[in-house]
Structure formats: C-alpha cells, structure tokens
Write an enzyme that holds these catalytic residues in place. Structure first.
Site, PDB file in Angstrom:
ATOM      1  N   SER A   1       0.863  -1.185   0.000  1.00  0.00           N
ATOM      2  CA  SER A   1       0.000   0.000   0.000  1.00  0.00           C
ATOM      3  C   SER A   1       0.896   1.230   0.000  1.00  0.00           C
ATOM      4  O   SER A   1       2.031   1.178   0.489  1.00  0.00           O
ATOM      5  CB  SER A   1      -0.886   0.023   1.248  1.00  0.00           C
ATOM      6  OG  SER A   1      -1.528   1.280   1.402  1.00  0.00           O
TER       7      SER A   1
ATOM      8  N   TYR B   1      -1.344  -0.650  10.336  1.00  0.00           N
ATOM      9  CA  TYR B   1      -1.487  -0.951   8.910  1.00  0.00           C
ATOM     10  C   TYR B   1      -0.257  -0.474   8.142  1.00  0.00           C
ATOM     11  O   TYR B   1       0.294  -1.205   7.314  1.00  0.00           O
ATOM     12  CB  TYR B   1      -2.752  -0.284   8.374  1.00  0.00           C
ATOM     13  CG  TYR B   1      -3.128  -0.700   6.972  1.00  0.00           C
ATOM     14  CD1 TYR B   1      -3.833  -1.885   6.752  1.00  0.00           C
ATOM     15  CD2 TYR B   1      -2.793   0.077   5.877  1.00  0.00           C
ATOM     16  CE1 TYR B   1      -4.183  -2.277   5.466  1.00  0.00           C
ATOM     17  CE2 TYR B   1      -3.132  -0.307   4.586  1.00  0.00           C
ATOM     18  CZ  TYR B   1      -3.830  -1.488   4.390  1.00  0.00           C
ATOM     19  OH  TYR B   1      -4.171  -1.859   3.113  1.00  0.00           O
TER      20      TYR B   1
END
Length: 253
Positions: A138, A151
C-alpha cells in the site's frame, strides 16, 4: 491463455482486489485456489470462477490453516506456481492509543501472514523450477497517513520482506514483487466509510488526494499484479510498484 497449466493461490481472494486477481488469472488459463477467512464469500467466489477453482477457509494468523491452503493446491492441482498475498485487515488508532490486540491482529494478518503463505508455497515453486510471488502492499507503507500505524507498519514490512525474499529466491527462479495501491474502492474501504458519519465528506477528501481525482478500482490493481505474475515480467523482481492515481507523487511535492 497465458497461464494455462499453472496454479495460482490468492489469499484474501473472496472479494475486492483478491477476487479481481483470481478472476483475471482464471480467465487467462490458471487453476486457482481462493483462500479467505470468509467462508460464505469464498465458496461463492470459487463457484463463480468454475471447475478449475477451489476455496479453502484460511485464517492467515493460523499456520495450520495456511498449510492446508497450500496442501489443497498440491493435492488438487499438483503444486503452486503463483502466490498473490492479498489478505488484509485495517484497524485504526493513533500510535500512542492503539491497543496491543489491535496492533497484533493487523501485523499478524498483513505481514506475518504473508510470510506464512510464502513459507508453505515457495517450496512447491522450487519443486516446479520457479514461480512468482506478488505481495499486496500500500502507499501507506511508503507515506504516513494519520491514524493507521499498525497498517502502515505492516505494509512497510511487506515492502522490506518483498525485497529480501526476492534476493533469497532469485537463484531458484522465483520472482517476488509488490504492488502498492492508493485508495481502491474495495469492500474493506466500504466498511470504513460505513462506520463514518462523515462518509461523503471523507470520500470527497480521499478522491481529491489523488491527482487523477478518483478512487481506483480492483481490476486496475489486478492488471498490474497479474502482469507481475506473468512471464512478461520475467526480468522484474524485488520491486514495489505503485498503482495509486498519483497519490504518493502528490505527497512528494
């Protein structure tokens, strides 16, 4: 049918980017193992794909379950040629407030889970003379976004793991790359929006953060992941490739 005769394992393959990858690989000839913690959605995804697809209920935090995923690929299709690590969970909380359980759940799923999948699938690739791993990272592993430390840490770890694995596995003919999406309209993000009273405002803000002015779609990410898994990318390994509508580029400026 460029993937005819090959077997792909996709973690988090029941929906979103994972299912888009599974569908694309299947339609281009691959046999597909859909691994997902969601049994109902996973079984439906495999059924939608067809006879060359199997579903395995897989919690990426459980090594036995991950091993069963790989064993299914071996028993039904003869081994593994392609692994797409996509399973993920997103739990927010700023760095000095997120509790240890939430932190551990994210890291164990989004980072250690990827290692588990490689640990059980790579030996099968070695036995078949090579293969390809694509890890779903990501832009949050490359740039800071307020409120998502676990995350971001997991995705940063995925980037480092990708490069390290690429070095380790190159002599075996196994390529390892990562894809770093920007904001993609997936069920994971839809759940985030569903919990926010300011969902419309948040969507507008996230759209505006991308120079292209919109969210990406799962199929746009899948096209890159499938390319990296293909022989067309035969001289590419150890890369983290952004597919983010210019989001990270805008942050750089």
């Amino acid at each position: 049918m460029e993937f005819e005769g090959k077997t792909a394992v996709i973690t988090g393959g029941a929906m979103g980017i994972g299912f888009a990858c599974a569908q694309m690989l299947y339609t281009r000839g691959a046999s597909v193992v859909v691994a997902d913690v969601n049994a109902e959605e996973g079984a439906a995804a495999a059924a939608q794909l067809g006879d060359r697809a199997r579903f395995v209920a897989t919690d990426m935090r459980d090594m036995n379950a991950v091993q069963a995923m790989a064993d299914t690929a071996a028993d039904v299709f003869g081994g593994v040629d392609i692994l797409i690590n996509n399973a993920a969970i997103a739990l927010d909380g700023v760095v000095d407030e997120i509790d240890e359980d939430r932190w551990t759940t994210v890291i164990d799923t989004n980072l250690t889970g990827y290692w588990r999948a490689m640990r059980v699938c790579v030996p099968m690739m070695r036995a078949r003379g090579g293969g390809a791993v694509v890890n779903m990272s990501s832009v949050q592993g490359l740039r800071g976004f307020r409120g998502w430390p676990a995350y971001a840490a997991a995705k940063g770890g995925v980037n480092a793991l990708t490069v390290q694995a690429a070095v380790d596995l190159a002599p075996a003919g196994i390529r390892v790359n990562a894809v770093a999406p920007g904001t993609i309209m997936t069920p994971l993000n839809e759940k985030i929006f569903a919990t926010r009273p300011d969902a419309e405002e948040l969507i507008e803000t996230w759209n505006a953060a991308h120079p292209l002015g919109r969210f990406g779609q799962p199929e746009e990410v899948a096209e890159l992941a499938v390319f990296l898994a293909s022989d067309k990318a035969g001289f590419i390994t150890g890369e983290v490739v952004r597919v983010d509508g210019g989001l990270a580029m805008k942050a750089e400026r």
